[in-house]
Design a protein around this motif. Structure first.
Motif: not given
Length: 356
Positions: A110-113, A121-124, A126-132, A172-175
């Motif tokens: 949703r955020v990506y769209k 936004i894709c990089a952001l 990916t970073v937070f999802g990968g860190a989690q 991650t959810f807050m971001v």
């Protein structure tokens, strides 16, 4: 080791909670089955969301069936080996992580769209999802080996590293929610009704999911820090989180599918047909007061009006957030061509009228 008089009530409560949540899941499945067949399955091979929905839906049902079986095994008092209990906790961790990734992926799409599929936004995300994901993977061993449990695999005290896992998930959810709100309040005022409604739906789903996740993990924090001292906390978090994530993944996909279906009905091409007028067949109004017939009282002007009906006729067949209706490389220019309609306007001293 705990005595049977202490073990039995905890195991019995686990069975009650698991059975209640399973009943709610069955009701939800039956309630949404028609929408699933009508809206999700036809798009299974076309969209990532439909694939996530189907896998999460049926893997969750199978997993919950196994949860019920193991809960009844606990209450029966049948002892398990330490390796069996560790395998049970590993299963809990993996199932929770898979459901979390499913819900996070749906919200991130949703955020990506929202941000027009930008690279930043894709990089952001990916970073937070990968860190989690990395934080959870690093904590798996300590979470499983640090748990104190009974021979029936009822948890006596969970490991404190669960707090760090919960923090990474909440962040991650807050971001995700912050990026949604930033986009919504920053650009919704200049959008038309349909894109604004889509943004509201995405923000609503993201807000409800984030708030519920925070409440579950805050309760877990309070129990792990002994602010709330109850043995049930370590045993029910998995079942509650499992069921909630299953509900959330299904609702997010179904809400979006229903919105797409309704938007398609609103923008039905039959409602935006081009009006063709033969200039040789134009006749005055029958009402002489509105358009007098006397040659001395009026004159006729011909005006061409451009109406982009053709370009709007395909609006309902595309996703609101996927792009523009006209101007794309793969779209024929004829669909964006204007249609001209001849209008006859009557002007007189007593009144005026017009006729298509």
């Amino acid at each position: 080791m705990l005595t049977p008089s202490i073990i039995d009530p905890v195991a019995r409560n686990i069975v009650i909670i698991t059975t209640t949540l399973s009943t709610l899941m069955v009701i939800e499945y039956i309630w949404s089955f028609t929408d699933e067949i009508r809206l999700v399955w036809p798009r299974f091979l076309k969209t990532t969301e439909a694939k996530i929905y189907v896998v999460t839906r049926y893997a969750g049902v199978a997993g919950q069936s196994f949860n019920i079986w193991f809960a009844f095994r606990m209450v029966s008092g049948a002892p398990n080996s330490p390796s069996t209990c560790r395998a049970w906790y590993l299963y809990q961790t993996l199932m929770t992580q898979c459901l979390l990734l499913s819900v996070e992926s749906l919200l991130m799409l949703r955020v990506y769209k929202m941000y027009r599929k930008g690279k930043s936004i894709c990089a952001l995300l990916t970073v937070f999802g990968g860190a989690q994901l990395a934080a959870n993977a690093a904590s798996v061993r300590s979470v499983i080996t640090g748990i104190s449990y009974t021979p029936t695999c009822v948890i006596i005290s969970p490991h404190h590293s669960r707090i760090y896992v919960g923090v990474s998930i909440i962040v991650t959810f807050m971001v995700i929610l912050s990026t949604m709100l930033w986009r919504f309040f920053g650009s919704s005022s200049g959008l038309s009704e349909a894109p604004r409604a889509w943004l509201k739906l995405a923000v609503r789903d993201g807000s409800c999911t984030t708030i519920a996740i925070m409440m579950i993990f805050i309760f877990m924090f309070l129990c792990n820090t002994r602010v709330i001292n109850t043995q049930m906390s370590g045993n029910i978090i998995f079942y509650v989180l499992f069921s909630f994530l299953w509900f959330a993944a299904g609702r997010i996909v179904l809400h979006h599918a229903k919105f797409r279906n309704i938007q398609g009905d609103i923008n039905d091409p039959r409602l935006t047909q081009t009006i063709e007028v033969d200039p040789d067949d134009i006749r005055p109004f029958d009402d002489s007061d509105a358009c007098p017939t006397s040659p001395s009282d009026f004159e006729v002007e011909s005006t061409e009006v451009s109406t982009p009906f053709d370009s709007m006729s395909d609006a309902g067949t595309r996703d609101i957030a996927d792009g523009h209706l006209c101007g794309e490389d793969n779209m024929q220019l004829s669909r964006c061509a204007p249609t001209f309609i001849l209008i006859e306007r009557c002007i007189s001293g007593r009144g005026s009228g017009f006729k298509k």
